[in-house]
Design an enzyme around this catalytic site. Structure first.
Site, PDB file in Angstrom:
ATOM      1  N   LYS A  61      -4.273  -1.079  15.708  1.00 19.62           N
ATOM      2  CA  LYS A  61      -5.055  -0.379  14.679  1.00 19.62           C
ATOM      3  C   LYS A  61      -6.216   0.403  15.296  1.00 19.62           C
ATOM      4  CE  LYS A  61      -2.607  -1.409  11.072  1.00 19.62           C
ATOM      5  NZ  LYS A  61      -1.902  -0.353  10.322  1.00 19.62           N
ATOM      6  N   TYR A  67      -2.201  -6.633  16.776  1.00 16.76           N
ATOM      7  CA  TYR A  67      -2.545  -5.924  15.535  1.00 16.76           C
ATOM      8  C   TYR A  67      -3.847  -5.144  15.703  1.00 16.76           C
ATOM      9  CZ  TYR A  67      -3.139  -4.986  10.560  1.00 16.76           C
ATOM     10  OH  TYR A  67      -3.293  -4.354   9.347  1.00 16.76           O
ATOM     11  N   THR A 107      -1.425  -7.667  -0.970  1.00 15.74           N
ATOM     12  CA  THR A 107      -0.052  -7.205  -0.699  1.00 15.74           C
ATOM     13  C   THR A 107       0.696  -8.370  -0.042  1.00 15.74           C
ATOM     14  OG1 THR A 107      -0.332  -6.512   1.602  1.00 15.74           O
ATOM     15  CG2 THR A 107      -0.976  -4.915  -0.085  1.00 15.74           C
ATOM     16  N   ARG A 146       3.878  13.217  14.849  1.00 17.24           N
ATOM     17  CA  ARG A 146       4.308  14.307  15.725  1.00 17.24           C
ATOM     18  C   ARG A 146       5.406  15.152  15.077  1.00 17.24           C
ATOM     19  NH1 ARG A 146       6.984  12.851  21.427  1.00 17.24           N
ATOM     20  NH2 ARG A 146       8.596  12.186  19.960  1.00 17.24           N
ATOM     21  N   VAL A 156      -6.386  -6.706   1.298  1.00 15.84           N
ATOM     22  CA  VAL A 156      -5.773  -6.139   0.093  1.00 15.84           C
ATOM     23  C   VAL A 156      -4.644  -7.059  -0.400  1.00 15.84           C
ATOM     24  CG1 VAL A 156      -4.639  -4.074  -0.842  1.00 15.84           C
ATOM     25  CG2 VAL A 156      -6.257  -3.848   1.039  1.00 15.84           C
ATOM     26  N   ILE A 207       0.828  -1.212   0.000  1.00 12.50           N
ATOM     27  CA  ILE A 207       0.000   0.000   0.000  1.00 12.50           C
ATOM     28  C   ILE A 207       0.865   1.265   0.000  1.00 12.50           C
ATOM     29  CG2 ILE A 207      -1.617   1.319   1.438  1.00 12.50           C
ATOM     30  CD1 ILE A 207      -2.850  -1.456   2.244  1.00 12.50           C
TER      31      ILE A 207
HETATM   32  P1  NAD Z   1       3.535  -4.754   3.292  1.00 19.03           P
HETATM   33  O1  NAD Z   1       4.131  -5.769   4.184  1.00 19.03           O
HETATM   34  O2  NAD Z   1       3.445  -5.001   1.841  1.00 19.03           O
HETATM   35  O3  NAD Z   1       4.255  -3.327   3.506  1.00 19.03           O
HETATM   36  C1  NAD Z   1       4.594  -2.843   4.774  1.00 19.03           C
HETATM   37  C2  NAD Z   1       5.875  -2.049   4.652  1.00 19.03           C
HETATM   38  O4  NAD Z   1       6.162  -1.493   5.949  1.00 19.03           O
HETATM   39  C3  NAD Z   1       7.086  -2.925   4.271  1.00 19.03           C
HETATM   40  O5  NAD Z   1       7.783  -2.347   3.192  1.00 19.03           O
HETATM   41  C4  NAD Z   1       7.926  -2.950   5.527  1.00 19.03           C
HETATM   42  O6  NAD Z   1       9.319  -3.057   5.285  1.00 19.03           O
HETATM   43  C5  NAD Z   1       7.558  -1.608   6.153  1.00 19.03           C
HETATM   44  N1  NAD Z   1       7.880  -1.578   7.576  1.00 19.03           N
HETATM   45  C6  NAD Z   1       7.657  -2.551   8.507  1.00 19.03           C
HETATM   46  N2  NAD Z   1       8.152  -2.180   9.685  1.00 19.03           N
HETATM   47  C7  NAD Z   1       8.692  -0.951   9.521  1.00 19.03           C
HETATM   48  C8  NAD Z   1       9.362  -0.051  10.382  1.00 19.03           C
HETATM   49  N3  NAD Z   1       9.597  -0.347  11.653  1.00 19.03           N
HETATM   50  N4  NAD Z   1       9.777   1.133   9.874  1.00 19.03           N
HETATM   51  C9  NAD Z   1       9.575   1.445   8.576  1.00 19.03           C
HETATM   52  N5  NAD Z   1       8.966   0.616   7.706  1.00 19.03           N
HETATM   53  C10 NAD Z   1       8.531  -0.556   8.176  1.00 19.03           C
HETATM   54  O7  NAD Z   1       2.085  -4.501   3.901  1.00 19.03           O
HETATM   55  P2  NAD Z   1       0.841  -3.675   3.355  1.00 19.03           P
HETATM   56  O8  NAD Z   1      -0.266  -4.625   3.226  1.00 19.03           O
HETATM   57  O9  NAD Z   1       1.206  -2.793   2.225  1.00 19.03           O
HETATM   58  O10 NAD Z   1       0.555  -2.809   4.656  1.00 19.03           O
HETATM   59  C11 NAD Z   1       0.657  -1.395   4.669  1.00 19.03           C
HETATM   60  C12 NAD Z   1      -0.233  -0.883   5.795  1.00 19.03           C
HETATM   61  O11 NAD Z   1      -1.579  -1.220   5.478  1.00 19.03           O
HETATM   62  C13 NAD Z   1       0.057  -1.514   7.152  1.00 19.03           C
HETATM   63  O12 NAD Z   1      -0.081  -0.537   8.154  1.00 19.03           O
HETATM   64  C14 NAD Z   1      -1.033  -2.557   7.298  1.00 19.03           C
HETATM   65  O13 NAD Z   1      -1.325  -2.834   8.634  1.00 19.03           O
HETATM   66  C15 NAD Z   1      -2.171  -1.854   6.587  1.00 19.03           C
HETATM   67  N6  NAD Z   1      -3.237  -2.734   6.129  1.00 19.03           N
HETATM   68  C16 NAD Z   1      -2.986  -3.718   5.217  1.00 19.03           C
HETATM   69  C17 NAD Z   1      -4.040  -4.531   4.797  1.00 19.03           C
HETATM   70  C18 NAD Z   1      -3.862  -5.646   3.799  1.00 19.03           C
HETATM   71  O14 NAD Z   1      -4.806  -6.424   3.590  1.00 19.03           O
HETATM   72  N7  NAD Z   1      -2.732  -5.774   3.151  1.00 19.03           N
HETATM   73  C19 NAD Z   1      -5.322  -4.320   5.311  1.00 19.03           C
HETATM   74  C20 NAD Z   1      -5.521  -3.301   6.226  1.00 19.03           C
HETATM   75  C21 NAD Z   1      -4.473  -2.503   6.623  1.00 19.03           C
END
Ligand code: NAD
Length: 272
Positions: free
Chosen positions: A180, A176, A211, A132, A209, A16
């Site tokens: 959230k 988690y 990913t 912040r 999503v 995302i």
């Molecule tokens: P993803 O794993 O593809 O991407 C997450 C990214 O965050 C990765 O590139 C990772 O290296 C980075 N990351 C992790 N820890 C980190 C840190 N300490 N500092 C900096 N970067 C860090 O996951 P995604 O699905 O793209 O998730 C993105 C956001 O969307 C997240 O907050 C996730 O909780 C949220 N989300 C995802 C979904 C889904 O279905 N994929 C649904 C709801 C919410």
């Protein structure tokens, strides 16, 4: 989309966050700073975006910067956000997309404190630290002007990536879900603190999503498909692009009277 100005996207190396960064570039942002703890992957994303830029008219006008940092490192977050503000001259949008998940097959009773803390640190404290540091800078800058009609917009706009788990619960996801829910609470309190001062803060709540977080582990893929079949009215996963479109709506001038809001982009999951 009306996103003139400069953006910061955390978690930009994947999923995302990566798609949000691409969307800012495509929609005409003047600069995008990419942040992620996975610097190797981030460098590849930077190259990919720069190649994409060559095909766009505003290529030369868009500056891309990459920073390999963890959003949990308070000192480094403060330093990096200041560096970005100095390089760009201002910060107009922040998307807090960095996130992790750790499942506990047997629920809260068996979740270790270490796992709980890891998830809270990245998803909630990381979001707080970036918010912040950015807000301190945003509150001191002039309001941005709309690229569509020239009217004055916000001093800054922050979009925190929550989840449908900001609103509903889910078994086996102790840290988690708590993190959230916290992201939405942070959004609601900080948005009220600064609404009158020209800072907008909203939460996007994606459903399931496509990913690496959702599809990275084969066991999780099967479980996700069952959820999609039985709980998602649209009967499919969302795409990172669909989430990015809604993030840019919340970030940009088209949502200039929206703050403290949780926008669910979930194929109908939370309305079922
Ligand atoms: P993803 O794993 O593809 O991407 C997450 C990214 O965050 C990765 O590139 C990772 O290296 C980075 N990351 C992790 N820890 C980190 C840190 N300490 N500092 C900096 N970067 C860090 O996951 P995604 O699905 O793209 O998730 C993105 C956001 O969307 C997240 O907050 C996730 O909780 C949220 N989300 C995802 C979904 C889904 O279905 N994929 C649904 C709801 C919410």
């Amino acid at each position: 989309m009306d996103v003139p100005g400069f953006a910061i996207v955390t978690g930009a190396a994947s999923g995302i966050g990566k798609q949000c960064a691409i969307a800012f570039v495509r929609e005409g942002a003047a600069g995008v700073a990419l942040l992620d703890v996975n610097y190797e992957a981030l460098k590849e994303v930077k190259v990919e975006i720069e190649q994409m830029l060559l095909g766009l008219n505003h290529a030369k006008a868009c500056q891309i910067e990459a920073f390999g940092i963890s959003v949990t490192d308070e000192a480094l977050v403060n330093e990096t956000i200041t560096t970005i503000a100095t390089k760009f001259g201002r910060i107009d949008y922040v998307v807090n997309a960095a996130g992790i998940t750790i499942k506990h097959e047997e629920g809260a009773v068996f979740a270790s404190t270490t796992d709980w803390q890891k998830v809270i640190d990245v998803n909630l404290t990381g979001t707080f630290l970036v918010l912040r540091a950015s807000a301190r800078i945003m509150l001191k800058q002039e309001r941005l002007r709309s690229s569509l009609d020239g009217r004055e917009l916000q001093r800054g706009s922050i979009v925190n990536v929550g989840s449908i788990m900001s609103i509903v619960g889910k078994a086996m996801s102790t840290g988690y879900v708590a993190s959230k829910h916290g992201v939405l609470g942070l959004t609601r309190t900080a948005s009220e603190d600064y609404a009158a001062k020209g800072l907008r803060i909203n939460t996007i709540c994606p459903g399931y999503v496509q990913t690496p977080m959702t599809l990275g582990d084969p066991k999780a893929v099967k479980a996700t498909q069952e959820i999609v079949d039985h709980k998602v009215p649209m009967k499919r996963l969302g795409t990172p692009n669909e989430i990015a479109d809604s993030v840019l709506f919340l970030a940009g001038g088209r949502s200039s009277f929206v703050t403290g809001f949780a926008l669910c982009v979930d194929g109908g999951y939370t309305e079922r």
